[in-house]
Motif scaffolding. Structure first.
Motif, PDB file in Angstrom:
ATOM      1  N   HIS A  40       0.814  -1.218   0.000  1.00  0.00           N
ATOM      2  CA  HIS A  40       0.000   0.000   0.000  1.00  0.00           C
ATOM      3  C   HIS A  40       0.849   1.270   0.000  1.00  0.00           C
ATOM      4  CE1 HIS A  40      -3.541  -2.475   0.765  1.00  0.00           C
ATOM      5  NE2 HIS A  40      -2.877  -3.066   1.738  1.00  0.00           N
ATOM      6  N   LEU A  41       2.150   1.134  -0.152  1.00  0.00           N
ATOM      7  CA  LEU A  41       3.038   2.295  -0.098  1.00  0.00           C
ATOM      8  C   LEU A  41       2.794   3.233  -1.282  1.00  0.00           C
ATOM      9  CD1 LEU A  41       6.453   0.622   0.854  1.00  0.00           C
ATOM     10  CD2 LEU A  41       4.958   1.957   2.349  1.00  0.00           C
ATOM     11  N   THR A  42       2.883   4.537  -0.996  1.00  0.00           N
ATOM     12  CA  THR A  42       2.862   5.546  -2.056  1.00  0.00           C
ATOM     13  C   THR A  42       4.156   6.347  -2.093  1.00  0.00           C
ATOM     14  OG1 THR A  42       1.796   7.160  -0.586  1.00  0.00           O
ATOM     15  CG2 THR A  42       0.353   5.773  -1.932  1.00  0.00           C
ATOM     16  N   GLN A  43       4.912   6.349  -0.987  1.00  0.00           N
ATOM     17  CA  GLN A  43       6.182   7.063  -0.918  1.00  0.00           C
ATOM     18  C   GLN A  43       7.255   6.124  -0.381  1.00  0.00           C
ATOM     19  OE1 GLN A  43       4.215  10.447   1.449  1.00  0.00           O
ATOM     20  NE2 GLN A  43       5.848  11.493   0.348  1.00  0.00           N
ATOM     21  N   LEU A  44       8.413   6.128  -1.046  1.00  0.00           N
ATOM     22  CA  LEU A  44       9.493   5.234  -0.654  1.00  0.00           C
ATOM     23  C   LEU A  44      10.819   5.966  -0.755  1.00  0.00           C
ATOM     24  CD1 LEU A  44      10.410   2.330   0.106  1.00  0.00           C
ATOM     25  CD2 LEU A  44      10.618   1.884  -2.347  1.00  0.00           C
ATOM     26  N   SER A  45      11.668   5.770   0.260  1.00  0.00           N
ATOM     27  CA  SER A  45      13.016   6.333   0.273  1.00  0.00           C
ATOM     28  C   SER A  45      13.989   5.213   0.616  1.00  0.00           C
ATOM     29  CB  SER A  45      13.119   7.467   1.303  1.00  0.00           C
ATOM     30  OG  SER A  45      14.452   7.937   1.406  1.00  0.00           O
ATOM     31  N   VAL A  46      15.003   4.998  -0.234  1.00  0.00           N
ATOM     32  CA  VAL A  46      15.965   3.921  -0.002  1.00  0.00           C
ATOM     33  C   VAL A  46      17.380   4.443  -0.211  1.00  0.00           C
ATOM     34  CG1 VAL A  46      14.418   2.028  -0.574  1.00  0.00           C
ATOM     35  CG2 VAL A  46      15.697   3.127  -2.388  1.00  0.00           C
ATOM     36  N   ALA A  47      18.301   3.967   0.638  1.00  0.00           N
ATOM     37  CA  ALA A  47      19.713   4.336   0.529  1.00  0.00           C
ATOM     38  C   ALA A  47      20.554   3.216   1.118  1.00  0.00           C
ATOM     39  CB  ALA A  47      19.992   5.650   1.263  1.00  0.00           C
TER      40      ALA A  47
END
Length: 386
Positions: free
Chosen positions: A156-163
């Motif tokens: 259900h995610l709409t925003q994702l930040s990955v590093a």
């Protein structure tokens, strides 16, 4: 006595003053619930040692168990383990995650030493995280130094930040329902030079519906960013690009050599570019922009409404004496070209000194010498950052 809705409105203005909210909660009973709602809306766990981490998590677990009402108030939960001391070894964190059924945003920042291999996450912790990721309430997820396979389960995610993510396949049977990753609207991604990591990200995340992209490119170049843009070029409306490419002289690169197909970004409205390289002059940034604006067909610029240019410099001697003012003058001339930029209304120029040797008066001299008055027809702003 004020009506209840008026009291809640007044307390709502104190959302960023935790000390006052605590005082309000202890003042009268009618203030208790609205104050607690704001106090527990966002929880940040940033212990600096193993003992502090265990104590903090245990206290939070006890509070949430004894006060079930507080669980539904928690909408944002951020966990930071900068020294990799407590997160993977504390069973209480799994229990806390299982209690937060109303969570909308989850941030996990887990650091490790560069030379060390990633430490596998325990099944109990992974199970608790998966339960949270399956919740329809969770819309925002941010991962740093965490297994990228988690993202597949945030359906259900709409925003994702990955590093700095890595791969840790889930144990068989831990989750059998999720096989397709989320199609997010907003993606923030920091690339490194490990191709396998990038392939895992592409496999875990659907990118065809991205409207907002914030990408920090790897030192090896723009190829990973270009690959993402191939999927979302038709929907992308806002893009911020930080480039670390030390191998390219942007003043001599033509658009045919750039892996990014800028002509495909016909929906782009807001564009920000930052050159994150210590250089002795700003010719690279100005040259890059000049090449883009002069050589590309008009599709890229035609719909652009806002442009931000951020540059960093190392300066030896007088600041303006080292700058490629001619390149910047060409850029400002192009920005005034209404045939290329018919919708452009705002230009933000930020000059950022790399260290304390770059004096403010020299930077202001730079602004004067590139004749910013030529941009008077636009909503132009300049910012001196430190």
């Amino acid at each position: 006595m004020l009506p209840k809705d008026i009291e809640e409105e007044i307390i709502g203005h104190l959302w960023d003053d935790k000390d006052t909210l605590v005082d309000c909660a202890l003042t009268r009973r009618s203030f208790l619930f609205p104050s607690q709602k704001l106090l527990f809306h966002k929880i940040y766990l940033t212990p600096h040692s193993f003992c502090e981490g265990q104590k903090t998590i245990a206290s939070l677990e006890e509070i949430l168990i004894l006060n079930p009402r507080l669980r539904r108030y928690v909408r944002h939960f951020e966990i930071t383990d900068e020294k990799s001391q407590w997160l993977l070894d504390d069973p209480s964190i799994s229990n806390v995650l299982l209690l937060l059924n109303n969570l909308e945003g989850l941030v996990i920042k887990h650091s490790k030493h560069t030379c060390e291999a990633p430490v596998p996450w325990t099944d109990s912790l992974l199970s608790a995280l998966l339960s949270l990721l399956h919740s329809p309430n969770l819309k925002f997820l941010s991962l740093r130094n965490c297994p990228i396979e988690w993202a597949v389960h945030g359906r259900h995610l709409t925003q994702l930040s990955v590093a700095s993510t890595y791969s840790q396949p889930l144990r068989s049977g831990l989750c059998i329902d999720c096989d397709v990753g989320p199609c997010v609207d907003s993606l923030e991604i920091q690339f490194d030079d490990r191709e396998q990591v990038f392939r895992n990200v592409r496999k875990a995340i659907g990118m065809k519906k991205i409207t907002h992209l914030f990408a920090s490119a790897a030192e090896s170049g723009h190829a990973p960013v270009a690959s993402i843009l191939e999927d979302c070029a038709a929907t992308l409306t806002e893009m911020a690009l930080v480039t670390h490419d030390r191998t390219v002289d942007w003043t001599r690169v033509s658009h045919q050599q750039d892996p990014i197909d800028w002509t495909s970004l016909t929906s782009l409205r807001i564009f920000s570019v930052q050159l994150q390289i210590p250089i002795t002059y700003d010719g690279a940034t100005a040259g890059m922009l000049g090449v883009r604006f002069r050589s590309h067909p008009y599709q890229f610029m035609y719909c652009l409404k806002e442009l931000t240019i951020r540059s960093q410099f190392v300066v030896l001697g007088r600041f303006w004496g080292k700058l490629h003012l001619r390149e910047w003058s060409r850029v400002t001339e192009l920005l005034r070209d209404r045939a290329r930029f018919p919708l452009l209304r705002r230009v933000n120029l930020q000059v950022v000194p790399w260290d304390f040797r770059d004096e403010d008066r020299d930077i202001m001299e730079f602004y004067r010498r590139i004749d910013l008055k030529c941009l008077s027809s636009l909503n132009f702003t300049q910012k001196l950052s430190s």
